[in-house]
Design a protein around this motif. Structure first.
Motif, PDB file in Angstrom:
ATOM      1  N   ASN A  19      79.937 -60.380  33.296  1.00 19.54           N
ATOM      2  CA  ASN A  19      78.947 -59.794  32.386  1.00 19.54           C
ATOM      3  C   ASN A  19      79.443 -59.769  30.936  1.00 19.54           C
ATOM      4  O   ASN A  19      79.403 -58.741  30.261  1.00 19.54           O
ATOM      5  N   THR A  20      79.880 -60.936  30.490  1.00 21.07           N
ATOM      6  CA  THR A  20      80.374 -61.063  29.112  1.00 21.07           C
ATOM      7  C   THR A  20      79.510 -62.040  28.304  1.00 21.07           C
ATOM      8  O   THR A  20      80.007 -62.723  27.407  1.00 21.07           O
ATOM      9  N   GLU A  21      78.231 -62.111  28.624  1.00 18.98           N
ATOM     10  CA  GLU A  21      77.333 -63.056  27.962  1.00 18.98           C
ATOM     11  C   GLU A  21      77.393 -62.947  26.440  1.00 18.98           C
ATOM     12  O   GLU A  21      77.392 -63.962  25.732  1.00 18.98           O
ATOM     13  N   THR A  22      77.466 -61.729  25.918  1.00 15.93           N
ATOM     14  CA  THR A  22      77.413 -61.543  24.464  1.00 15.93           C
ATOM     15  C   THR A  22      78.761 -61.724  23.783  1.00 15.93           C
ATOM     16  O   THR A  22      78.827 -61.758  22.548  1.00 15.93           O
ATOM     17  N   ARG A  23      79.856 -61.860  24.557  1.00 14.17           N
ATOM     18  CA  ARG A  23      81.180 -61.905  23.943  1.00 14.17           C
ATOM     19  C   ARG A  23      81.986 -63.159  24.302  1.00 14.17           C
ATOM     20  O   ARG A  23      82.981 -63.471  23.638  1.00 14.17           O
ATOM     21  N   ILE A  24      81.594 -63.873  25.329  1.00 18.73           N
ATOM     22  CA  ILE A  24      82.431 -64.963  25.812  1.00 18.73           C
ATOM     23  C   ILE A  24      82.546 -66.107  24.800  1.00 18.73           C
ATOM     24  O   ILE A  24      83.537 -66.844  24.810  1.00 18.73           O
ATOM     25  N   SER A  48      78.501 -62.601  37.832  1.00 22.46           N
ATOM     26  CA  SER A  48      77.870 -61.846  36.746  1.00 22.46           C
ATOM     27  C   SER A  48      76.374 -61.701  36.982  1.00 22.46           C
ATOM     28  O   SER A  48      75.726 -62.586  37.562  1.00 22.46           O
ATOM     29  N   THR A  49      75.815 -60.590  36.515  1.00 18.19           N
ATOM     30  CA  THR A  49      74.376 -60.351  36.663  1.00 18.19           C
ATOM     31  C   THR A  49      73.627 -60.645  35.366  1.00 18.19           C
ATOM     32  O   THR A  49      72.414 -60.428  35.289  1.00 18.19           O
ATOM     33  N   ASP A  50      74.347 -61.125  34.352  1.00 19.93           N
ATOM     34  CA  ASP A  50      73.699 -61.524  33.101  1.00 19.93           C
ATOM     35  C   ASP A  50      73.839 -63.041  32.921  1.00 19.93           C
ATOM     36  O   ASP A  50      74.037 -63.768  33.902  1.00 19.93           O
ATOM     37  N   GLY A  51      73.751 -63.522  31.716  1.00 16.30           N
ATOM     38  CA  GLY A  51      73.798 -64.959  31.475  1.00 16.30           C
ATOM     39  C   GLY A  51      75.175 -65.494  31.130  1.00 16.30           C
ATOM     40  O   GLY A  51      75.279 -66.487  30.389  1.00 16.30           O
ATOM     41  N   THR A  52      76.218 -64.889  31.673  1.00 22.19           N
ATOM     42  CA  THR A  52      77.580 -65.312  31.348  1.00 22.19           C
ATOM     43  C   THR A  52      77.806 -66.790  31.642  1.00 22.19           C
ATOM     44  O   THR A  52      78.353 -67.531  30.810  1.00 22.19           O
ATOM     45  N   ILE A  97      93.409 -65.742  29.478  1.00 20.77           N
ATOM     46  CA  ILE A  97      92.784 -65.055  28.354  1.00 20.77           C
ATOM     47  C   ILE A  97      91.532 -64.378  28.877  1.00 20.77           C
ATOM     48  O   ILE A  97      90.758 -64.975  29.635  1.00 20.77           O
ATOM     49  N   ASP A  98      91.323 -63.118  28.515  1.00 16.59           N
ATOM     50  CA  ASP A  98      90.128 -62.408  28.952  1.00 16.59           C
ATOM     51  C   ASP A  98      88.916 -62.906  28.183  1.00 16.59           C
ATOM     52  O   ASP A  98      89.014 -63.329  27.033  1.00 16.59           O
ATOM     53  N   ALA A  99      87.754 -62.810  28.817  1.00 18.27           N
ATOM     54  CA  ALA A  99      86.537 -63.402  28.260  1.00 18.27           C
ATOM     55  C   ALA A  99      86.015 -62.671  27.031  1.00 18.27           C
ATOM     56  O   ALA A  99      85.092 -63.168  26.380  1.00 18.27           O
ATOM     57  N   ASP A 100      86.574 -61.504  26.718  1.00 19.72           N
ATOM     58  CA  ASP A 100      86.139 -60.790  25.514  1.00 19.72           C
ATOM     59  C   ASP A 100      87.247 -60.697  24.469  1.00 19.72           C
ATOM     60  O   ASP A 100      87.132 -59.933  23.514  1.00 19.72           O
ATOM     61  N   ASP A 101      88.315 -61.473  24.652  1.00 15.86           N
ATOM     62  CA  ASP A 101      89.419 -61.469  23.700  1.00 15.86           C
ATOM     63  C   ASP A 101      89.491 -62.798  22.950  1.00 15.86           C
ATOM     64  O   ASP A 101      88.719 -63.713  23.214  1.00 15.86           O
ATOM     65  N   MET A 102      90.452 -62.914  22.047  1.00 18.62           N
ATOM     66  CA  MET A 102      90.608 -64.125  21.238  1.00 18.62           C
ATOM     67  C   MET A 102      92.088 -64.428  21.037  1.00 18.62           C
ATOM     68  O   MET A 102      92.947 -63.614  21.385  1.00 18.62           O
TER      69      MET A 102
END
Length: 338
Positions: A19-24, A48-52, A97-102
């Motif tokens: 559920n990292t659609e907005t951050r991946i 995921s239940t969103d558009g990841t 690397i985590d899907a919401d990190d850089m």
């Protein structure tokens, strides 16, 4: 380092995502921008239940890097997703690397240069904490006296006493090291799984290379996994319970595979007492006085709690909690009961 003068081995980059659609996009773009020329990207979509998955595919299809997207049929947690990525990797080296990190563009190239220079099993870097609420970034460089080489004992010591130690996502691993040791994440663990894996890694890796530079960016935001997994009392208790189990497993592993007497003593007289303190605190949080009394009356528990005294001047709060449990159990229990 001139990246055009030789052929570089494949580095597999594993991205667990839920559920990292907005951050991946931020994470994947920082991977694509790496100046290291030979990487594969493995996104593990944990049901995921969103558009990841679609968000990841849109970015990766035209990125010019080889990639794979693996989707779990049911949600299994971050630890399972990392194991899935490890099983699928084709490279000689691995980076999580985590899907919401850089990450900085030179993270892989810098860690690869170090691991090759010293022929180590792992290399690691410092991190940067970034906050989406507007607070300034916080740099957390690796603070080890040596210039760019250390043994596992030094890094474990840093981790034990609250100084700066590498996160799992700030490490480049040799695949052969992971295969030879059988190191994997403990599946189903919602809290403490990273620390458990990190301590086991440092215990078995021997000499490690590092750079103090903060090349990995850990992004703090309202939807991050640690927040999501603690947004109800039930989830908080589950996370605390899992974290307690991770403490026990890490302490037992360090004691068994300790590369030195110093590390074994840390396992038995510091990490194990912490695990027992957490277990007894959990009993209080869940109003289980019978289990609290049974654990506290056990000789092994009392011996471990007493042993923490030798690290009083390094981390006094551990022994102070142990002392309270040994001498004032009613007060300790009542102050922490749920």
């Amino acid at each position: 380092m001139n990246l055009q003068t030789k052929t570089y081995p494949l580095v597999s980059v594993v991205v667990p995502a839920y559920n990292t659609e907005t951050r991946i996009a931020y994470s994947l773009e920082s991977i694509i921008a790496q100046d290291y020329p030979n990487i594969e990207i493995i996104v593990v979509n944990d049901a995921s239940t969103d558009g990841t998955e679609n968000a990841a595919r849109r970015i990766l299809e035209n990125c010019g890097r080889p990639f794979t997207i693996i989707t779990h049929k049911k949600n299994r947690g971050e630890t399972a997703s990392r194991n899935t990525g490890m099983d699928a990797m084709k490279g000689e080296f691995l980076w999580f690397i985590d899907a919401d990190d850089m990450a900085e563009p030179n993270l892989i190239s810098s860690l690869y240069a170090l691991i090759e220079k010293y022929q180590c099993k792992i290399s690691f870097c410092g991190i940067k904490d970034r906050f989406t609420d507007g607070r300034p970034d916080v740099l957390i460089p690796v603070k080890i006296k040596n210039t760019d080489i250390c043994n596992g004992e030094d890094a474990i010591w840093l981790r034990a006493f609250g100084e700066d130690a590498p996160p799992v996502c700030g490490i480049l691993f040799r695949k052969t090291f992971l295969q030879e040791t059988g190191l994997r994440f403990y599946e189903g663990c919602t809290g403490g799984g990273d620390i458990e894996f990190l301590l086991k890694t440092l215990c078995r890796a021997g000499r490690s290379a590092f750079t103090p530079d903060c090349l990995y960016t850990y992004v703090h935001h309202a939807e991050m996994g640690s927040v999501r997994d603690s947004n109800t009392k039930e989830k908080q208790i589950r996370r605390y319970r899992d974290n307690t189990g991770a403490h026990f497993r890490a302490a037992q592993y360090l004691s068994e595979y300790a590369p030195s007497e110093r590390v074994k003593d840390l396992a038995d007289s510091f990490f194990m007492p912490q695990a027992f303190i957490r277990q007894l605190t959990l009993c209080a949080k869940t109003n289980n006085r019978a289990e609290f009394d049974a654990i506290l009356s056990d000789g092994a528990t009392r011996k471990a709690l007493s042993a923490s005294k030798k690290y009083f001047f390094k981390k006094p709060e551990v022994y102070l909690k142990a002392f309270a449990l040994l001498h004032f159990p009613d007060i300790y229990y009542n102050r922490r009961r749920g």
